[in-house]
Scaffold this motif. Structure first.
Motif, short mmCIF file in Angstrom:
data_model
loop_
_atom_site.label_atom_id
_atom_site.label_comp_id
_atom_site.label_asym_id
_atom_site.label_seq_id
_atom_site.Cartn_x
_atom_site.Cartn_y
_atom_site.Cartn_z
N ARG B 84 0.84 -1.21 0.00
CA ARG B 84 0.00 0.00 0.00
C ARG B 84 0.87 1.25 0.00
NH1 ARG B 84 -4.77 -0.48 4.35
NH2 ARG B 84 -5.14 1.63 3.64
N ASN B 131 -0.78 -3.18 -7.33
CA ASN B 131 -2.16 -3.47 -6.95
C ASN B 131 -2.66 -4.75 -7.62
OD1 ASN B 131 -2.49 -1.35 -5.22
ND2 ASN B 131 -3.48 -0.01 -6.68
N MET B 153 -7.57 -3.61 1.45
CA MET B 153 -6.91 -2.63 0.59
C MET B 153 -7.62 -1.29 0.57
SD MET B 153 -5.72 -4.93 -2.67
CE MET B 153 -4.99 -3.51 -3.47
#
Lengths: 177, 194
Positions: B84, B131, B153
């Motif tokens: 992230r 991602n 997420m």
């Protein structure tokens, strides 16, 4: 003939990644760096600064700085304005006070008005004396000074010798006395 | 030294027990971290971050499940946090999220399956954007649901589905390209004669 199963992409990746060989040569080195980060001694001063009470204290001090600057600068202005009233120039300060004062309008008769008055004229008193006492000798005795009409003449010419007073025996003189 | 003894020693801050626990789970956890990282260096970074959390929160392990599964969960969370941070700099905006859900997978012949080694599969996975890699690994390898991935997420479920669809497309294309490079072998593992 047996049909061989088809593999989806998900299955392919899942199985292959589980079988992935791993290089263990860096194991000891990694453990040393982890141990160093686990047992690293924190900076005492920095840990002290992290305390909430200390943070509150120096945030308060920082917040009060603009007020202190304003207060001390204003204090200097007050002192600068007050300087005429301090020191040896008492008369000057009195003048300033008198200039600052304003007339107070009031209908009461007893109230004394603070008005700048002219000093009484000396001519008025000299004129009254002149009409009441015609004799210049008596005027001199009463006022101790020459009459107004004779003032100028006295300044330019010498004093005349006065005739001595002669007492008359007739009755009219008595009345005039 | 058994797991229970290792746990008790780690709770007493015994360095030998901590080292023993680290080395016992090193290989398995590194294998997990490699799926989320782009390189070996990143994987080692994630590994150490994960073990730091393990030693910090070992007291909260209530011994209901296996210790390995508990540590693996912590590693996955550490990997997600790392990804992230990385994906913040990678601006990948989904083009169309509301299109039909085309998540059908291509099926691979067994002979094709055998032509890919684990290292090839790892390289294919690491070639994906962050991602895409994260969503694909969590869903396809770890078995997370769309809702779980979306909550972890902090994205919408539709965005999660889109990432998975795009990841599979990319992997299929790259596998086809790789198949052209990998020599075809016969049943004995010998390269086919040209």
């Amino acid at each position: 003939m047996d049909k061989q199963p088809l593999y989806s992409i998900d299955t392919l990746f899942q199985q292959k990644l589980e079988e992935l060989p791993v290089d263990a040569s860096l194991q000891h080195e990694q453990w040393q760096s982890l141990r160093k980060s686990m047992y690293q001694q924190p900076n005492v001063f920095q840990s002290y600064l992290q305390k909430p009470v200390v943070k509150l204290l120096y945030m308060t001090v920082v917040a009060l700085i603009p007020f202190a600057v304003y207060y001390f600068s204003h204090q200097q202005d007050v002192e600068r304005k007050a300087s005429p009233y301090i020191g040896n120039s008492v008369s000057r300060s009195l003048l300033l006070l008198n200039q600052a004062s304003r007339p107070i309008p009031s209908n009461e008769p007893g109230v004394q008005k603070q008005v700048a008055t002219r000093p009484p004229k000396k001519e008025a008193s000299a004129v009254t004396i002149h009409t009441s006492i015609p004799d210049t000798g008596q005027a001199l005795k009463a006022t101790g000074s020459l009459p107004a009409s004779g003032k100028d003449s006295a300044q330019t010419m010498p004093l005349k010798q006065e005739k001595p007073v002669v007492k008359k025996n007739d009755s009219s003189y008595i009345y005039w006395q | 030294m058994g797991e229970q003894a290792l746990i008790e020693g780690c709770l007493r801050q015994d360095k030998r027990c901590q080292e023993g626990l680290y080395k016992h789970f090193y290989a398995d956890m590194l294998r997990v971290c490699l799926r989320y990282a782009k390189s070996q260096e990143e994987a080692l970074d994630i590994l150490n971050r994960g073990f730091l959390k393990v030693f910090t929160h070992l007291a909260s392990y209530n011994q209901t499940g296996a210790l390995g599964a508990w540590i693996r969960r912590i590693m996955v969370n550490a990997a997600i946090d790392f990804c992230r941070e990385k994906s913040a700099s990678e601006k990948v905006v989904p083009l169309c999220i509301e299109t039909e859900d085309d998540l059908s997978q291509a099926f691979i012949q067994p002979e094709i399956y055998s032509r890919f080694s684990s290292q090839d599969i790892l390289l294919l996975l690491q070639s994906l954007p962050t991602n895409y890699r994260l969503v694909f690994t969590l869903h396809a390898v770890e078995g997370y649901s769309y809702r779980e991935i979306a909550s972890v997420m902090d994205i919408k479920e539709n965005t999660c589905r889109w990432y998975l669809m795009e990841a599979r497309k990319l992997l299929q294309e790259r596998m086809k390209q790789l198949l052209l490079l990998i020599p075809q072998t016969n049943a004995y593992g010998q390269a086919a004669a040209l």
